[in-house]
Design a protein around this motif. Structure first.
Motif, PDB file in Angstrom:
ATOM      1  N   GLU A  57     -44.555  30.009  64.015  1.00 21.68           N
ATOM      2  CA  GLU A  57     -44.275  28.672  64.549  1.00 21.68           C
ATOM      3  C   GLU A  57     -44.151  28.688  66.069  1.00 21.68           C
ATOM      4  N   GLU A  58     -43.563  29.742  66.616  1.00 21.22           N
ATOM      5  CA  GLU A  58     -43.420  29.869  68.072  1.00 21.22           C
ATOM      6  C   GLU A  58     -44.789  30.027  68.735  1.00 21.22           C
ATOM      7  N   ILE A  59     -45.673  30.796  68.128  1.00 21.74           N
ATOM      8  CA  ILE A  59     -47.032  30.951  68.661  1.00 21.74           C
ATOM      9  C   ILE A  59     -47.735  29.592  68.668  1.00 21.74           C
ATOM     10  N   LEU A  60     -47.669  28.865  67.575  1.00 22.96           N
ATOM     11  CA  LEU A  60     -48.323  27.559  67.488  1.00 22.96           C
ATOM     12  C   LEU A  60     -47.768  26.600  68.550  1.00 22.96           C
ATOM     13  N   ARG A  61     -46.454  26.594  68.700  1.00 22.00           N
ATOM     14  CA  ARG A  61     -45.791  25.674  69.627  1.00 22.00           C
ATOM     15  C   ARG A  61     -46.120  26.012  71.083  1.00 22.00           C
TER      16      ARG A  61
END
Length: 157
Positions: A57-61
């Protein structure tokens, strides 16, 4: 749970409106890993790998300002040939994979695969999707982006 590509099961994916197609997509990934790496593809409920889900999720964000609206159902976490692989299967029918080569100059990317019968999620509408046929999953639509930033691997890795 080990995923079979000879006996496709919707176990763990029953809440998806496209459970059969998502199960076929999951089995398609299992076949890929078995044929390419002789690796058994296993999944766990997403709730059992919160740090790894948070990493994805952090990569996507941070890379693309993306937040996947659908609940994550299952994840596969493995390391094969120096590549850390995470697959997330979402209730909507989305399959996402993040690969992170441990070597500095290696491949790092996020791929999206849409199960047969699902619409492109609004959050992914900016991506162009290529189509491929699969005996297990019907028509798969896929897209990806290259990860450019640094994202320390989760402790579960």
């Amino acid at each position: 749970m080990s995923v079979s590509f000879t006996d496709v099961s919707t176990e763990g994916l029953e809440s998806s409106p496209v459970a059969d197609a998502l199960a076929g997509l999951r089995a398609n990934e299992a076949r890929y890993f078995k044929n390419k790496y002789d690796h058994d593809f296993t999944v766990v409920p997403a709730a059992e790998a919160p740090q790894t889900l948070a990493w994805v999720e952090e990569i996507l964000r941070t890379e693309r300002e993306l937040v996947i609206d659908s609940p994550a159902l299952e994840m596969s976490i493995s390391e094969v040939d120096g590549i850390f692989w995470v697959y997330v299967f979402y209730e909507s029918g989305l399959g996402l994979n993040a690969l992170w080569t441990r070597e500095e100059a290696g491949k790092r990317a996020v791929g999206f695969k849409l199960s047969d019968g699902m619409e492109v999620p609004q959050e992914l509408s900016a991506f162009k999707f290529a189509r491929q046929k699969s005996k297990l999953a019907g028509t798969i639509r896929g897209s990806y982006f290259v990860i450019k930033g640094e994202h320390p691997l989760p402790e579960e890795a």
